[in-house]
Each structure stands twice: as structure tokens, then as C-alpha cells.
Design an enzyme around this catalytic site. Structure first.
Site, short mmCIF file in Angstrom:
data_model
loop_
_atom_site.label_atom_id
_atom_site.label_comp_id
_atom_site.label_asym_id
_atom_site.label_seq_id
_atom_site.Cartn_x
_atom_site.Cartn_y
_atom_site.Cartn_z
N TYR A 1 0.82 -1.22 0.00
CA TYR A 1 0.00 0.00 0.00
C TYR A 1 0.85 1.27 0.00
O TYR A 1 0.37 2.33 0.38
CB TYR A 1 -0.94 0.00 1.20
N PHE B 1 -4.89 7.62 6.65
CA PHE B 1 -5.38 6.29 7.04
C PHE B 1 -4.35 5.17 6.81
O PHE B 1 -4.64 4.01 7.07
CB PHE B 1 -6.68 5.96 6.30
N ARG C 1 -14.01 -3.96 -10.02
CA ARG C 1 -14.33 -2.76 -9.22
C ARG C 1 -15.85 -2.66 -9.05
O ARG C 1 -16.33 -2.27 -7.98
CB ARG C 1 -13.79 -1.50 -9.89
N THR D 1 -15.59 2.26 -2.31
CA THR D 1 -14.69 2.09 -1.16
C THR D 1 -15.43 2.14 0.17
O THR D 1 -15.16 1.34 1.07
CB THR D 1 -13.61 3.21 -1.19
N ARG E 1 -19.00 -5.02 -1.17
CA ARG E 1 -18.87 -4.10 -0.04
C ARG E 1 -20.22 -3.69 0.53
O ARG E 1 -20.35 -3.46 1.72
CB ARG E 1 -18.04 -2.89 -0.46
N HIS F 1 -9.94 -5.91 -1.71
CA HIS F 1 -9.11 -5.00 -2.51
C HIS F 1 -9.20 -5.43 -3.96
O HIS F 1 -9.27 -6.62 -4.25
CB HIS F 1 -7.64 -5.06 -2.07
P1 ADP Z 1 -10.08 1.11 -2.91
O1 ADP Z 1 -9.76 -0.06 -1.99
O2 ADP Z 1 -11.55 1.21 -3.18
O3 ADP Z 1 -9.25 1.11 -4.17
P2 ADP Z 1 -8.33 3.24 -1.96
O4 ADP Z 1 -7.30 2.68 -2.87
O5 ADP Z 1 -8.64 4.70 -2.08
O6 ADP Z 1 -9.72 2.45 -2.09
O7 ADP Z 1 -7.90 2.99 -0.46
C1 ADP Z 1 -7.32 1.76 -0.07
C2 ADP Z 1 -7.98 1.29 1.20
O8 ADP Z 1 -7.68 2.22 2.25
C3 ADP Z 1 -9.52 1.22 1.15
O9 ADP Z 1 -10.00 0.02 0.61
C4 ADP Z 1 -9.88 1.38 2.61
O10 ADP Z 1 -9.76 0.13 3.29
C5 ADP Z 1 -8.81 2.32 3.11
N1 ADP Z 1 -9.32 3.70 3.08
C6 ADP Z 1 -9.46 4.49 2.00
N2 ADP Z 1 -9.94 5.71 2.33
C7 ADP Z 1 -10.10 5.68 3.67
C8 ADP Z 1 -10.55 6.63 4.63
N3 ADP Z 1 -10.95 7.87 4.26
N4 ADP Z 1 -10.58 6.24 5.93
C9 ADP Z 1 -10.17 5.02 6.29
N5 ADP Z 1 -9.73 4.06 5.44
C10 ADP Z 1 -9.70 4.39 4.14
MG MG Z 2 -7.21 1.30 -4.41
#
Ligand code: ADP
Ligand code: MG
Length: 140
Positions: free
Chosen positions: A52, A60, A88, A94, A105, A118
Site C-alpha cells: 500500500y 489512514f 471494481r 470504497t 462491499r 481490494h
Molecule cells: P479502494 O480499496 O476502493 O481502491 P483506496 O485505494 O482509495 O480504495 O484505499 C485503499 C484502502 O484504504 C480502502 O479500501 C480502505 O480500506 C482504506 N481507506 C481508504 N480511504 C479511507 C478513509 N478515508 N478512511 C479510512 N480508510 C480508508
Molecule cells: Mg485502491
């Protein structure tokens, strides 16, 4: 345009803890995506932080990495038509509160930080994320 793609999926610790691997895989397969590689493992903090890294500057990030190491994950390679965007859609937004009905989700996510799955977000990240977890001989 329809193109066969591969994407990386992770069933996160919040979902494996609640015994949801089969239900999530059923949603993946119902959408026409094929699971062409799959394994269960437990990430180290170093591995989760590296995976990540793109989010390293986000508020976060620390919580995200800690949530990813709370228990086992299932990492998978999914293949199908437009698999990256198709998955997706199967995942949903998310934040589970905003995720479309029928999505993983919406059905299983507990909160934005415990959102069960993810999925890669582009051709470039899919390639990198698949290579992070799988060698060539592990993918059918
Ligand atoms: P996605 O998993 O939908 O691609 P992101 O890549 O933006 O979303 O973020 C990775 C992960 O970080 C998310 O799946 C979520 O678990 C966490 N996350 C994202 N935004 C937030 C937030 N505002 N507060 C807490 N956790 C978050
Ligand atoms: Mg992502």
C-alpha cells in the site's frame, strides 16, 4: 472495447475472520470472472506497508496496514472481459455506505476501513500487484 484482462483481488482479514471467502468467491464467479490463481497467507507489516506504499502519505495509511495484518488474507488473480473495471463494480464503492446493492462491499463491508476486499485500479497497478504476490508458474 472488450479485452481480456487480469486483476489482483485480496479478501481482507475482516472478511476471512467472518468466514466470507466462499460467499465473496461466489459473487466473483457469478459476475463471469475466473479465479486463475488463489492462495491464503498472512502478511507481515513490512509486506502490507510495501503493498500500500502508494497511500503512504494518507492519514489512514497506518490503520490500513494494521488492518491488513490482523489475520489471514486470500490473494487471487481474476481473469475476464475488462476484469479490472468489472471487479471494481463487483466490489462496490470504497465506503460500504455508498456501495451499490448486490456489490461485495454493500453486502459484507463493515466500514470504509473494514471493507472486505481490494481490487487493482488500472492495467499498470494490476500488473504490479499480481507480480507482488504471484510467480508465473502459480497462475493458470
Ligand atoms: P479502494 O480499496 O476502493 O481502491 P483506496 O485505494 O482509495 O480504495 O484505499 C485503499 C484502502 O484504504 C480502502 O479500501 C480502505 O480500506 C482504506 N481507506 C481508504 N480511504 C479511507 C478513509 N478515508 N478512511 C479510512 N480508510 C480508508
Ligand atoms: Mg485502491
Amino acid at each position: 472495447m472488450m479485452v481480456i484482462q487480469r486483476t489482483l483481488s485480496i479478501i481482507k482479514p475482516d472478511a476471512t475472520r467472518r468466514n466470507l471467502i466462499g460467499k465473496i468467491n461466489a459473487k466473483i464467479e457469478s459476475a463471469g470472472l475466473r479465479i486463475i490463481a488463489q492462495k491464503m497467507l498472512r502478511l507481515t507489516k513490512e509486506q502490507a506497508s510495501a503493498f500500500y506504499e502508494v497511500h503512504a502519505e494518507r492519514s489512514f495509511y497506518e490503520d490500513l496496514c494494521n488492518n491488513m495484518i490482523r489475520g489471514p488474507v486470500v490473494v487471487q488473480v481474476l481473469e475476464g472481459e475488462n476484469a479490472i473495471s468489472a471487479y471494481r463494480d463487483v466490489m462496490g464503492a470504497t465506503n460500504p455506505a455508498s456501495a451499490a446493492p448486490g456489490s461485495i462491499r454493500h453486502e459484507f463491508g463493515e466500514s470504509i476501513d473494514l471493507n472486505s476486499v481490494h481490487g487493482s485500479d488500472s492495467v499498470d497497478t494490476a500488473q504490479k500487484e499480481i507480480a507482488f504476490f504471484f510467480s508465473q508458474i502459480e497462475i493458470l
